[in-house]
Design a protein around this motif. Structure first.
Motif, mmCIF file in Angstrom:
data_model
loop_
_atom_site.group_PDB
_atom_site.id
_atom_site.type_symbol
_atom_site.label_atom_id
_atom_site.label_comp_id
_atom_site.label_asym_id
_atom_site.label_seq_id
_atom_site.Cartn_x
_atom_site.Cartn_y
_atom_site.Cartn_z
ATOM 1 N N LEU A 117 0.831 -1.201 0.000
ATOM 2 C CA LEU A 117 0.000 0.000 0.000
ATOM 3 C C LEU A 117 0.869 1.257 0.000
ATOM 4 C CD1 LEU A 117 -2.749 1.396 0.155
ATOM 5 C CD2 LEU A 117 -2.678 1.123 2.640
ATOM 6 N N SER A 118 1.879 1.293 0.837
ATOM 7 C CA SER A 118 2.759 2.467 0.906
ATOM 8 C C SER A 118 3.554 2.652 -0.379
ATOM 9 C CB SER A 118 3.720 2.328 2.094
ATOM 10 O OG SER A 118 3.026 2.483 3.318
ATOM 11 N N LEU A 119 4.016 1.577 -0.969
ATOM 12 C CA LEU A 119 4.770 1.660 -2.221
ATOM 13 C C LEU A 119 3.894 2.192 -3.349
ATOM 14 C CD1 LEU A 119 6.788 -1.692 -2.065
ATOM 15 C CD2 LEU A 119 7.676 0.622 -1.688
ATOM 16 N N LEU A 120 2.657 1.732 -3.391
ATOM 17 C CA LEU A 120 1.730 2.210 -4.420
ATOM 18 C C LEU A 120 1.433 3.691 -4.230
ATOM 19 C CD1 LEU A 120 -0.806 -0.768 -4.562
ATOM 20 C CD2 LEU A 120 0.882 -0.169 -6.308
ATOM 21 N N GLU A 121 1.261 4.109 -2.993
ATOM 22 C CA GLU A 121 0.984 5.519 -2.712
ATOM 23 C C GLU A 121 2.173 6.403 -3.076
ATOM 24 O OE1 GLU A 121 -2.255 5.052 0.945
ATOM 25 O OE2 GLU A 121 -0.139 5.313 1.412
ATOM 26 N N ARG A 122 3.369 5.835 -3.107
ATOM 27 C CA ARG A 122 4.562 6.570 -3.529
ATOM 28 C C ARG A 122 4.675 6.640 -5.051
ATOM 29 N NH1 ARG A 122 9.461 6.485 -0.478
ATOM 30 N NH2 ARG A 122 10.536 5.395 -2.174
ATOM 31 N N GLY A 123 3.851 5.843 -5.733
ATOM 32 C CA GLY A 123 3.909 5.807 -7.182
ATOM 33 C C GLY A 123 4.842 4.754 -7.739
ATOM 34 N N PHE A 126 -6.258 -3.155 2.821
ATOM 35 C CA PHE A 126 -6.389 -1.844 2.172
ATOM 36 C C PHE A 126 -7.647 -1.109 2.624
ATOM 37 C CE2 PHE A 126 -3.666 -2.307 -1.952
ATOM 38 C CZ PHE A 126 -2.578 -2.667 -1.175
ATOM 39 N N ARG A 127 -8.717 -1.851 2.862
ATOM 40 C CA ARG A 127 -10.002 -1.218 3.215
ATOM 41 C C ARG A 127 -9.979 -0.586 4.599
ATOM 42 N NH1 ARG A 127 -12.256 -5.965 0.357
ATOM 43 N NH2 ARG A 127 -12.953 -5.192 -1.684
ATOM 44 N N PHE A 128 -8.993 -0.908 5.410
ATOM 45 C CA PHE A 128 -8.857 -0.226 6.698
ATOM 46 C C PHE A 128 -8.360 1.202 6.508
ATOM 47 C CE2 PHE A 128 -8.135 -4.687 8.346
ATOM 48 C CZ PHE A 128 -9.346 -4.773 9.011
ATOM 49 N N TYR A 129 -7.778 1.478 5.333
ATOM 50 C CA TYR A 129 -7.172 2.782 5.082
ATOM 51 C C TYR A 129 -7.792 3.521 3.902
ATOM 52 C CZ TYR A 129 -3.678 0.536 8.036
ATOM 53 O OH TYR A 129 -3.049 -0.124 9.066
ATOM 54 N N ARG A 130 -8.569 2.823 3.101
ATOM 55 C CA ARG A 130 -9.179 3.421 1.920
ATOM 56 C C ARG A 130 -10.687 3.132 1.902
ATOM 57 N NH1 ARG A 130 -6.311 5.183 -2.677
ATOM 58 N NH2 ARG A 130 -4.166 5.672 -2.068
ATOM 59 N N ASN A 131 -11.495 4.174 1.707
ATOM 60 C CA ASN A 131 -12.939 3.982 1.627
ATOM 61 C C ASN A 131 -13.382 3.583 0.224
ATOM 62 O OD1 ASN A 131 -13.429 4.672 4.349
ATOM 63 N ND2 ASN A 131 -13.374 6.860 3.847
ATOM 64 N N GLY A 188 -11.826 2.818 -4.149
ATOM 65 C CA GLY A 188 -10.702 2.631 -5.063
ATOM 66 C C GLY A 188 -9.775 1.488 -4.709
ATOM 67 N N VAL A 189 -10.215 0.598 -3.804
ATOM 68 C CA VAL A 189 -9.350 -0.506 -3.378
ATOM 69 C C VAL A 189 -9.082 -1.472 -4.524
ATOM 70 C CG1 VAL A 189 -9.230 -2.580 -1.930
ATOM 71 C CG2 VAL A 189 -9.916 -0.381 -0.925
ATOM 72 N N ASP A 190 -10.127 -1.851 -5.252
ATOM 73 C CA ASP A 190 -9.950 -2.795 -6.361
ATOM 74 C C ASP A 190 -8.985 -2.243 -7.404
ATOM 75 O OD1 ASP A 190 -11.643 -4.618 -5.198
ATOM 76 O OD2 ASP A 190 -13.404 -3.970 -6.326
ATOM 77 N N GLU A 191 -9.132 -0.969 -7.732
ATOM 78 C CA GLU A 191 -8.259 -0.349 -8.727
ATOM 79 C C GLU A 191 -6.810 -0.319 -8.239
ATOM 80 O OE1 GLU A 191 -11.035 0.814 -7.602
ATOM 81 O OE2 GLU A 191 -12.398 1.097 -9.313
ATOM 82 N N LEU A 192 -6.629 -0.072 -6.937
ATOM 83 C CA LEU A 192 -5.288 -0.021 -6.369
ATOM 84 C C LEU A 192 -4.632 -1.400 -6.434
ATOM 85 C CD1 LEU A 192 -3.662 2.301 -5.106
ATOM 86 C CD2 LEU A 192 -4.385 1.484 -2.860
ATOM 87 N N VAL A 193 -5.390 -2.421 -6.079
ATOM 88 C CA VAL A 193 -4.860 -3.786 -6.096
ATOM 89 C C VAL A 193 -4.512 -4.215 -7.518
ATOM 90 C CG1 VAL A 193 -5.453 -6.218 -5.701
ATOM 91 C CG2 VAL A 193 -5.982 -4.499 -3.958
#
Length: 341
Positions: free
Chosen positions: A19-25, A45-50, A52-57
């Motif tokens: 999650l942190s690596l993705l948020e860094r780009g 991820f859902r503990f931190y994102r309301n 866009g979780v599927d798209e992030l994964v």
């Protein structure tokens, strides 16, 4: 932006790291045993994102495979800039001792050899389990090198052997560093690892022991690994610690956070001795993992304190205190309970 490879990506630490690596780009490739386990990552991820979780994964390249296969590991390491080696089998079952030692050591050797061959970096996740306890009662730090003692768990031995593989690589020119986290606290699969403490207390766990250890927030472990990356630190190891506490107090904090009764029965040496023997018989009869083992019973009433002074100074880290990490994880646990009702 870097191309990162993460082993053990569906575990609690691996999920938070991704999650942190993705948020860094960063571009992320994660090795998994089966793609069905990616649901565990979405859960975290859902503990931190309301949203866009599927798209992030879907931004992660998920690759099924066995880390024991060197050819498989080498192909993926060759395509990355840095490998975060989080994968390990965690078991204190004496019947699996040799298996755990062999597996954890072999997969680390594979990552090290592949990184050496292709000139890549490694951040290796070890454990405080690989460090020895001073006989004079001092706090344990990076200088407390592991010493072989009778009855040491296979997991502890495997973590020490894995570190030796990384040090071997460093001696041969590998750019690598290691972290030795205390017991990592954070939300994840409530059935396994440290998250299971919250489920056990919620279910009315009555027992506590008079031992204690160190704890660290999963978010701080991730922050430390990324700090090591950004500072291009190599040839160093870091104990990561948010605080030392008695198990009794730690379990009491969990109980207060989730609104349950604190454990109230002391599990003394006699009770623990009976418990691990019964668990050993049960595991033989049913082929399941024992909840209490001889090794765990041995340390349950021992309070070992740790120090993160090096990480504080080198990485400019301010670790979250135990109360904060327990409250955060407790809120996530209660949130999950409410969703299931």
């Amino acid at each position: 932006m870097q191309r990162a490879l993460v082993t053990g990506g569906t575990g609690m630490l691996g999920s938070h790291l991704i999650l942190s690596l993705l948020e860094r780009g960063d571009e992320v490739t994660a090795i998994v045993r089966s793609k069905e386990s990616v649901e565990k990552v979405k859960h975290v991820f859902r503990f931190y994102r309301n949203e866009g979780v599927d798209e992030l994964v879907e931004r992660v390249t998920w690759v099924e495979g066995n880390l024991v296969c060197y050819t498989f590991v080498e192909e993926l390491v060759a395509q990355c800039d840095i490998a975060y080696h989080c994968a390990a089998t965690v078991s204190f079952n004496p019947l699996r001792k040799n298996e755990v030692i062999q597996f954890n050591t072999e997969i680390t050797a594979n990552v090290v050899d592949a990184a050496l061959k292709h000139g890549k970096r490694i951040i290796h996740v070890s454990s405080i389990a690989s460090l020895s306890t001073p006989t004079n009662g001092d706090e344990v730090d990076e200088h407390c090198h592991w010493k072989s003692t009778k009855g040491e768990s296979g997991y502890s031995i495997s973590k020490f052997y894995s570190e030796m593989e990384v040090w071997r690589g460093i001696e041969q020119g590998l750019n690598a560093a290691m972290v030795n986290p205390a017991v990592i606290i954070g939300p994840g699969d409530w059935r396994f690892g440290s998250p299971s403490f919250f489920k056990a207390v919620s279910n009315g766990l009555p027992f506590y022991t008079n031992g204690g250890t160190g704890f660290v927030d999963v978010r701080d472990v991730v922050a430390a690994m990324i700090s090591i990356t950004d500072r291009n630190i190599s040839g160093e190891s870091f104990v990561l610690l948010g605080g030392n506490a008695l198990y009794r107090d730690f379990l009491g904090m969990i109980a207060n956070t989730i609104g349950k009764r604190s454990p109230f029965i002391e599990a003394n040496r006699l009770l623990l001795g009976i418990g691990w023997r019964l668990e050993y018989l049960r595991s033989l009869l049913f082929g399941s993992e024992p909840i209490v083992t001889k090794e765990l019973a041995k340390t349950a009433n021992r309070f070992t304190r740790y120090s993160s002074k090096k990480a504080n100074a080198w990485l400019n880290m301010e670790f979250r205190p135990l109360t904060e990490m327990v409250e955060h994880t407790g809120r996530c646990f209660v949130s999950d309970l409410l969703k299931r009702r």
